[in-house]
Design a protein around this motif. Structure first.
Motif, short mmCIF file in Angstrom:
data_model
loop_
_atom_site.label_atom_id
_atom_site.label_comp_id
_atom_site.label_asym_id
_atom_site.label_seq_id
_atom_site.Cartn_x
_atom_site.Cartn_y
_atom_site.Cartn_z
N GLY A 291 0.78 -1.23 0.00
CA GLY A 291 0.00 0.00 0.00
C GLY A 291 0.80 1.27 0.00
N ARG A 292 2.10 1.21 0.28
CA ARG A 292 2.94 2.41 0.31
C ARG A 292 3.89 2.50 -0.87
N LEU A 293 3.77 1.57 -1.79
CA LEU A 293 4.58 1.59 -3.00
C LEU A 293 4.02 2.63 -3.96
N THR A 294 4.86 3.58 -4.37
CA THR A 294 4.37 4.69 -5.18
C THR A 294 4.65 4.53 -6.67
N SER A 295 5.68 3.74 -7.02
CA SER A 295 6.03 3.61 -8.42
C SER A 295 6.73 2.27 -8.67
N THR B 167 -2.54 0.89 -3.27
CA THR B 167 -3.38 2.09 -3.30
C THR B 167 -2.61 3.38 -3.51
N SER B 168 -1.27 3.34 -3.36
CA SER B 168 -0.47 4.55 -3.56
C SER B 168 0.14 4.63 -4.95
N LEU B 169 -0.03 3.60 -5.76
CA LEU B 169 0.45 3.67 -7.14
C LEU B 169 -0.38 4.68 -7.92
N THR B 170 0.29 5.56 -8.64
CA THR B 170 -0.43 6.57 -9.42
C THR B 170 -0.26 6.40 -10.92
N SER B 171 0.86 5.80 -11.34
CA SER B 171 1.10 5.65 -12.77
C SER B 171 1.96 4.42 -13.02
N ASN C 129 -6.01 4.77 -7.42
CA ASN C 129 -5.36 6.00 -7.89
C ASN C 129 -4.49 5.77 -9.12
N LEU C 130 -4.53 4.57 -9.66
CA LEU C 130 -3.58 4.20 -10.70
C LEU C 130 -4.08 4.55 -12.12
N VAL C 131 -3.19 5.22 -12.86
CA VAL C 131 -3.39 5.43 -14.29
C VAL C 131 -2.45 4.47 -15.02
N ILE C 132 -3.02 3.58 -15.84
CA ILE C 132 -2.23 2.58 -16.56
C ILE C 132 -2.01 3.04 -17.99
N LYS C 133 -0.75 2.99 -18.40
CA LYS C 133 -0.39 3.28 -19.78
C LYS C 133 -0.13 1.96 -20.48
N LEU C 134 -0.96 1.67 -21.49
CA LEU C 134 -0.96 0.35 -22.13
C LEU C 134 -0.68 0.51 -23.62
N GLN D 57 -10.78 -2.89 -13.48
CA GLN D 57 -11.81 -2.50 -12.51
C GLN D 57 -11.17 -1.87 -11.28
N ASN D 58 -11.68 -0.78 -10.85
CA ASN D 58 -11.23 -0.02 -9.67
C ASN D 58 -9.98 0.82 -9.92
N CYS D 59 -9.40 0.73 -11.12
CA CYS D 59 -8.30 1.63 -11.45
C CYS D 59 -8.87 2.99 -11.87
N LYS D 60 -8.03 3.98 -11.81
CA LYS D 60 -8.50 5.34 -12.12
C LYS D 60 -8.72 5.54 -13.61
N GLU D 61 -7.76 5.07 -14.42
CA GLU D 61 -7.84 5.33 -15.86
C GLU D 61 -6.87 4.43 -16.61
N ILE D 62 -7.18 4.19 -17.90
CA ILE D 62 -6.26 3.49 -18.79
C ILE D 62 -6.02 4.37 -20.00
N ILE D 63 -4.73 4.54 -20.33
CA ILE D 63 -4.34 5.38 -21.48
C ILE D 63 -3.53 4.51 -22.42
N TYR D 64 -3.89 4.53 -23.70
CA TYR D 64 -3.15 3.78 -24.71
C TYR D 64 -2.07 4.65 -25.34
N TYR D 65 -0.95 4.00 -25.61
CA TYR D 65 0.14 4.75 -26.26
C TYR D 65 0.71 3.94 -27.41
#
Length: 370
Positions: free
Chosen positions: A299-303, A322-326, A346-351, A362-370
């Protein structure tokens, strides 16, 4: 003609739990094995006359609960032997469900004639603070001390070879555990949610650590895997929120560690990241697979940086981070397990745009394609 035994008359005080018999010719031989219940002092015993042994038991059972020891409070000392009329019986076991839900029991002394502690023997003994397990006991059964929420310490003697599944599960006050050097297997969920336990020494006799064996041991700060261990179940050390390092001795044939992170021997699979760490982590380039539950509860892992060597991400691999943001998923990844990012709110996934596998966000903040 031949005379056959058809009926056996026994005294009124014989109460049968089981009756396993073989009727033979009276003129030649009669063999039987009668198991009956007797009372001596406050305790009931299941007696086996042919072997002259007895195990501690209950008088009756209703929905698997023992109601006959509800009156017991304080300490209980189990005797080495009991007597019924002219016969003496060695007490060799604490039977299944023997003291289940005996909520007034605070301590128990088990004699060195006992070789086994049965399934659910002390299940839900919520006031039990102390138990003496002698060096004669070889096995501790499934759920033996499950939910003994006041138990503070336990010494498992060198005679014990197996600790049953959930044997000490949810013993939340347990702070001190000594595991004897003959234990071969630590069962599934054996010490799950023993959140007061700060350390444990796994002896060099252990070959298998079960699924979720030390999960949610929130006070544990470090653990060392000895040479003998060749099997570690999923989530064995998951969600241990104070765990900083999992160290493997160099000559273990199956597992390894790098900077306190658990891997397989050649470091191609990341098995478990310690849940007490915080900040950033870069996965080594040797890794091709992120295992099931590998970062679960961190839960305290940020990246987390995933290298191009990784091809698969396991089931619930990053759940409750829960502390992962990207996080950027590299082009090399072809498989992502179910619920891999469960509750990463709080996680934004770049896929990669060309990713053709399935992904459950499910339950992630957002998914962005690159």
């Amino acid at each position: 003609g031949e005379a056959m035994l058809e009926q056996v008359m026994l005294p009124d005080y014989y109460t049968f739990r089981e009756w396993d018999h073989h009727l033979a010719e009276v003129t030649k031989n009669v063999t039987y094995n009668a198991l009956y219940i007797m009372k001596d002092g406050d305790l009931y015993y299941q007696v086996d006359e042919p072997t002259e042994t007895a195990i501690v038991t209950y008088e009756t059972r209703s929905n698997n609960y023992n109601y006959n020891y509800q009156y017991l409070t304080g300490s209980v000392i189990i005797p080495t032997e009991v007597r019924d009329n002219s016969m003496e019986f060695n007490v060799t076991g604490v039977g299944e469900y023997a003291f289940r839900a005996c909520r007034g029991l605070t301590s128990v002394t088990i004699p060195n004639s006992v070789t086994s502690i049965g399934i659910n023997a002390f299940h839900y003994c919520g006031s039990l603070t102390s138990v003496t397990i002698p060096n004669s006991v070889t096995s501790i059964g499934i759920h033996a001390f499950h939910y003994c929420s006041s138990l503070t310490s336990v010494t498992i003697p060198n005679s014990v070879t197996r600790i049953g599944d959930k044997a000490f599960d949810n013993c939340i006050s347990l702070t001190s555990v000594t595991i004897g050097n003959s234990v071969i297997r630590i069962g599934d969920w054996a010490f799950n949610n023993c959140k007061g336990m700060t350390s444990v020494t796994i002896p060099n006799s252990v070959t298998s650590i079960g699924v979720c064996a030390f999960q949610y041991c929130k006070g544990m700060t470090s653990v060392t895997i000895p040479k003998s261990v060749t099997g570690i179940g999923d989530s064995a050390f998951e969600s241990c929120s104070s765990l900083i390092s999992i160290n493997v001795v160099a000559d273990n044939p199956k597992y390894s560690s790098l900077d306190g992170v658990l891997f397989d021997k050649d470091k191609t699979t990341l098995i478990q990241y310690p849940g007490g760490r915080h900040g950033e982590y870069t996965i080594p380039n040797s890794v091709t697979s992120i295992g099931d539950h590998a970062f679960g509860g961190c839960g305290r892992l940020t990246s987390v940086t995933i290298p191009n060597s990784v091809t698969s991400i396991g089931y619930v691999a990053f759940s409750w981070c829960t502390s992962l943001t990207s996080m950027t998923i590299p082009h090399s990844v072809t498989s992502i397990g179910n619920a891999a990012f469960w509750k990463c709110k709080n996680l934004v996934i770049k896929l990669p745009f060309r990713f053709r596998g399935k992904i459950d966000v499910q339950n992630c903040k957002e998914i962005i394609y690159y």
